[in-house]
Design a protein around this motif. Structure first.
Motif, PDB file in Angstrom:
ATOM      1  N   UNK A 368       0.822  -1.213   0.000  1.00 14.57           N
ATOM      2  CA  UNK A 368       0.000   0.000   0.000  1.00 14.57           C
ATOM      3  C   UNK A 368       0.857   1.264   0.000  1.00 14.57           C
ATOM      4  N   UNK A 369       2.053   1.184   0.569  1.00 16.01           N
ATOM      5  CA  UNK A 369       2.935   2.350   0.670  1.00 16.01           C
ATOM      6  C   UNK A 369       3.628   2.659  -0.653  1.00 16.01           C
ATOM      7  N   UNK A 370       4.019   1.629  -1.373  1.00 19.66           N
ATOM      8  CA  UNK A 370       4.796   1.808  -2.602  1.00 19.66           C
ATOM      9  C   UNK A 370       3.964   2.474  -3.695  1.00 19.66           C
ATOM     10  N   UNK A 371       4.658   3.107  -4.625  1.00 15.36           N
ATOM     11  CA  UNK A 371       3.972   3.680  -5.773  1.00 15.36           C
ATOM     12  C   UNK A 371       3.274   2.619  -6.599  1.00 15.36           C
ATOM     13  N   UNK A 372       3.879   1.431  -6.662  1.00 14.96           N
ATOM     14  CA  UNK A 372       3.285   0.287  -7.351  1.00 14.96           C
ATOM     15  C   UNK A 372       3.426  -0.928  -6.446  1.00 14.96           C
ATOM     16  N   UNK A 373       2.308  -1.445  -5.957  1.00 23.29           N
ATOM     17  CA  UNK A 373       2.317  -2.633  -5.119  1.00 23.29           C
ATOM     18  C   UNK A 373       1.788  -3.819  -5.899  1.00 23.29           C
ATOM     19  N   UNK A 374       2.552  -4.913  -5.923  1.00 22.39           N
ATOM     20  CA  UNK A 374       2.179  -6.093  -6.707  1.00 22.39           C
ATOM     21  C   UNK A 374       2.073  -7.295  -5.775  1.00 22.39           C
ATOM     22  N   UNK A 375       0.882  -7.867  -5.695  1.00 27.77           N
ATOM     23  CA  UNK A 375       0.684  -9.110  -4.955  1.00 27.77           C
ATOM     24  C   UNK A 375       1.116 -10.256  -5.859  1.00 27.77           C
ATOM     25  N   UNK A 376       2.119 -11.016  -5.417  1.00 26.23           N
ATOM     26  CA  UNK A 376       2.713 -12.050  -6.269  1.00 26.23           C
ATOM     27  C   UNK A 376       2.282 -13.435  -5.806  1.00 26.23           C
ATOM     28  N   UNK A 377       1.546 -14.154  -6.675  1.00 27.73           N
ATOM     29  CA  UNK A 377       1.026 -15.483  -6.335  1.00 27.73           C
ATOM     30  C   UNK A 377       0.521 -15.469  -4.892  1.00 27.73           C
ATOM     31  N   UNK A 378      -0.314 -14.494  -4.625  1.00 29.94           N
ATOM     32  CA  UNK A 378      -0.654 -14.145  -3.249  1.00 29.94           C
ATOM     33  C   UNK A 378      -1.856 -14.919  -2.720  1.00 29.94           C
ATOM     34  N   UNK A 379      -1.960 -14.875  -1.395  1.00 23.69           N
ATOM     35  CA  UNK A 379      -3.131 -15.416  -0.734  1.00 23.69           C
ATOM     36  C   UNK A 379      -4.350 -14.573  -1.138  1.00 23.69           C
ATOM     37  N   UNK A 380      -5.557 -15.166  -1.121  1.00 25.69           N
ATOM     38  CA  UNK A 380      -6.750 -14.449  -1.600  1.00 25.69           C
ATOM     39  C   UNK A 380      -6.947 -13.076  -0.970  1.00 25.69           C
ATOM     40  N   UNK A 381      -6.750 -12.970   0.346  1.00 26.88           N
ATOM     41  CA  UNK A 381      -6.951 -11.687   1.020  1.00 26.88           C
ATOM     42  C   UNK A 381      -6.009 -10.624   0.471  1.00 26.88           C
ATOM     43  N   UNK A 382      -4.770 -11.016   0.217  1.00 27.13           N
ATOM     44  CA  UNK A 382      -3.767 -10.073  -0.289  1.00 27.13           C
ATOM     45  C   UNK A 382      -4.097  -9.671  -1.723  1.00 27.13           C
ATOM     46  N   UNK A 383      -4.461 -10.638  -2.537  1.00 26.25           N
ATOM     47  CA  UNK A 383      -4.774 -10.372  -3.938  1.00 26.25           C
ATOM     48  C   UNK A 383      -5.960  -9.424  -4.072  1.00 26.25           C
ATOM     49  N   UNK A 384      -6.950  -9.583  -3.214  1.00 28.47           N
ATOM     50  CA  UNK A 384      -8.136  -8.735  -3.274  1.00 28.47           C
ATOM     51  C   UNK A 384      -7.853  -7.321  -2.795  1.00 28.47           C
ATOM     52  N   UNK A 385      -6.860  -7.172  -1.923  1.00 23.46           N
ATOM     53  CA  UNK A 385      -6.559  -5.863  -1.342  1.00 23.46           C
ATOM     54  C   UNK A 385      -5.579  -5.058  -2.185  1.00 23.46           C
ATOM     55  N   UNK A 386      -4.585  -5.727  -2.754  1.00 18.45           N
ATOM     56  CA  UNK A 386      -3.560  -5.031  -3.536  1.00 18.45           C
ATOM     57  C   UNK A 386      -4.146  -4.503  -4.843  1.00 18.45           C
ATOM     58  N   UNK A 387      -3.625  -3.373  -5.314  1.00 20.83           N
ATOM     59  CA  UNK A 387      -4.126  -2.794  -6.565  1.00 20.83           C
ATOM     60  C   UNK A 387      -3.727  -3.629  -7.773  1.00 20.83           C
ATOM     61  N   UNK A 388      -2.540  -4.252  -7.723  1.00 22.15           N
ATOM     62  CA  UNK A 388      -2.068  -5.058  -8.844  1.00 22.15           C
ATOM     63  C   UNK A 388      -1.705  -6.446  -8.335  1.00 22.15           C
ATOM     64  N   UNK A 389      -1.883  -7.449  -9.190  1.00 23.16           N
ATOM     65  CA  UNK A 389      -1.495  -8.800  -8.788  1.00 23.16           C
ATOM     66  C   UNK A 389      -0.928  -9.552  -9.983  1.00 23.16           C
ATOM     67  N   UNK A 390      -0.045 -10.487  -9.674  1.00 26.74           N
ATOM     68  CA  UNK A 390       0.622 -11.304 -10.687  1.00 26.74           C
ATOM     69  C   UNK A 390       0.568 -12.748 -10.207  1.00 26.74           C
ATOM     70  N   UNK A 391      -0.149 -13.597 -10.943  1.00 29.08           N
ATOM     71  CA  UNK A 391      -0.380 -14.957 -10.465  1.00 29.08           C
ATOM     72  C   UNK A 391      -0.148 -16.036 -11.511  1.00 29.08           C
ATOM     73  N   UNK A 392       0.063 -15.655 -12.776  1.00 23.95           N
ATOM     74  CA  UNK A 392       0.106 -16.677 -13.825  1.00 23.95           C
ATOM     75  C   UNK A 392       1.511 -17.080 -14.241  1.00 23.95           C
ATOM     76  N   UNK A 393       2.489 -16.183 -14.090  1.00 24.30           N
ATOM     77  CA  UNK A 393       3.851 -16.526 -14.497  1.00 24.30           C
ATOM     78  C   UNK A 393       4.810 -16.158 -13.374  1.00 24.30           C
ATOM     79  N   UNK A 394       6.117 -16.187 -13.678  1.00 27.43           N
ATOM     80  CA  UNK A 394       7.128 -15.950 -12.659  1.00 27.43           C
ATOM     81  C   UNK A 394       7.421 -14.485 -12.418  1.00 27.43           C
ATOM     82  N   UNK A 395       8.516 -14.257 -11.697  1.00 24.01           N
ATOM     83  CA  UNK A 395       8.867 -12.899 -11.282  1.00 24.01           C
ATOM     84  C   UNK A 395       9.199 -11.973 -12.445  1.00 24.01           C
TER      85      UNK A 395
END
Length: 411
Positions: A368-395
């Motif tokens: 939430x603090x960063x200019x761009x926050x990315x939830x990476x292969x995250x738990x459901x709660x984190x994925x729903x809260x973060x503005x961006x998420x990455x779950x299909x490929x690697x880093x």
């Protein structure tokens, strides 16, 4: 004294399509330049050796006929199709006003993308009153007869203009599409900070590595099931991280520290880490590990992949064995956010130029603090809260969210 008549301006949209070859743009703009036409806008793209080129020009009625005639003959010589569309000053001014509206970047990413994925995303874009200005592919082309690879990736980027009617609803719909279609969709404002990120901070466990180190230590200590159960509850945000950390570390009492080196040397590294770090370092990014795990393993990754900073937790050791206690303050979610701000100050970058990547509930403050926050292969709660998420490929998927193309990465 008789005044000279004022020349009547004409605005003409010129669209050219056909086989691409060197010299097309030069030949056409030479004609415009010779007749002193003003180019108000220009755009060009190619797909599979086929050109699409457009000019919006301003000229006067006395010159326009000759310009169009010469362009028509030149297009014929070059085997191009050309179309002329008169426009009005009012239409032009309306278009200019549109350019003052917000511009957004949508990144669509997955192992394989198909027309249905694009249709789902663009349907939501249209429903929000946004207009697509351009679309480009960030990943390399896929051979027609190739078999799908388990590690393949496809990414396209869309630039859209306008103000979404309901941004929260758009983000919610994108999240639904992501979950249902197994694709990732990033929606970012296209501003100066998106193009000038400078600091990127990562969680370590289950982000840079595909395990929780404390679980690995617990297995060696014979308390694997007990520790893993506590870890899972903490990552889901069901119990306080600091409390869970102390409980888990206490269970490691008596473990020989020699096992730490063996665990470090056999850490399962997350797909795309090496490629991502190579590109980030080449592009001048500063990188940090901010982990609720342990400094020993963070330093191992720092040395191997070239991270600039590591902040994590230190385990107390006596007589070559873990005491079941830690040293110093625990790096929890609040501390991660503090460290992110501190590193931004040290590196003299605006907080909007920072990126945070993590998977667990204790990563939410720094996301939430960063200019761009990315939830990476995250738990459901984190994925729903973060503005961006990455779950299909690697880093290395992070690089596409930053606008990098494969052609840049492979130079």
């Amino acid at each position: 004294m008789t005044s000279m008549p004022t020349a009547i301006p004409e605005l003409i949209l010129i669209n050219i399509t056909g086989p691409d070859r060197p010299g097309v743009t030069s030949a056409l703009t030479e004609i415009l330049g010779r007749h002193k036409a003003t180019i108000l806008d220009i755009g060009q793209s190619t797909i599979h050796h086929y050109l699409s080129l457009g000019f919006l020009i301003k000229t006067d009625a006395a010159a326009s006929g000759e310009i169009l005639k010469e362009l028509l003959f030149k297009a014929s010589d070059l085997n191009l199709n050309i179309r002329f569309t008169p426009t009005t000053v009012d239409d032009y001014e309306e278009w200019v006003a549109m350019q003052g509206k917000s511009r957004w970047i949508i990144t669509l990413l997955g192992r394989r993308l198909n027309a249905g994925h694009i249709a789902d995303v663009t349907r939501e874009v249209s429903a929000q009153g946004l207009n697509i200005e351009n679309i480009k592919r960030l990943t390399g082309r896929v051979p027609v007869n190739s078999e799908p690879s388990p590690l393949s990736k496809t990414c396209i980027e869309m630039a859209v203009r306008g103000n979404p009617a309901d941004r929260n609803e758009l983000q919610r719909r994108f999240l639904e599409i992501s979950s249902a279609q197994e694709v990732d969709i990033s929606f970012q404002e296209d501003n100066i900070f998106r193009r000038s990120r400078r600091l990127i901070c990562f969680d370590m466990d289950s982000t840079l590595i595909e395990t929780e180190v404390i679980d690995e230590l617990a297995v060696r200590a014979g308390v694997g099931d007990q520790v893993k159960a506590i870890t899972d509850r903490a990552m889901r945000g069901e119990i306080d991280f600091c409390e869970s950390f102390r409980e888990r570390v206490a269970l490691l009492k008596g473990l020989d520290v020699s096992v730490m080196q063996d665990i470090a040397e056999h850490l399962p590294i997350t797909e795309g880490l090496e490629r991502m770090m190579t590109v980030l370092k080449r592009a001048g990014y500063k990188t940090a590990i901010l982990s609720g795990g342990f400094t020993y393993f963070g330093n191992y990754l720092k040395q191997k992949y070239g991270f600039d900073y590591v902040y994590a937790n230190d385990l107390e050791v006596q007589d070559g064995r873990l005491t079941g206690r830690h040293l110093g303050d625990i790096v929890d979610g609040r501390r991660k956010a503090e460290l992110l701000r501190l590193l931004a100050q040290v590196e003299n970058v605006d907080i909007a130029q920072t990126i945070a990547v993590g998977d667990g509930a204790n990563d939410l403050p720094m996301l939430a603090t960063a200019g761009l926050g990315i939830a990476f292969h995250a738990k459901p709660k984190v994925k729903q809260t973060a503005e961006q998420s990455l779950s299909t490929i690697g880093l290395d998927g992070v690089l596409y969210f930053l606008g990098f193309k494969d052609s840049f990465m492979e130079q």
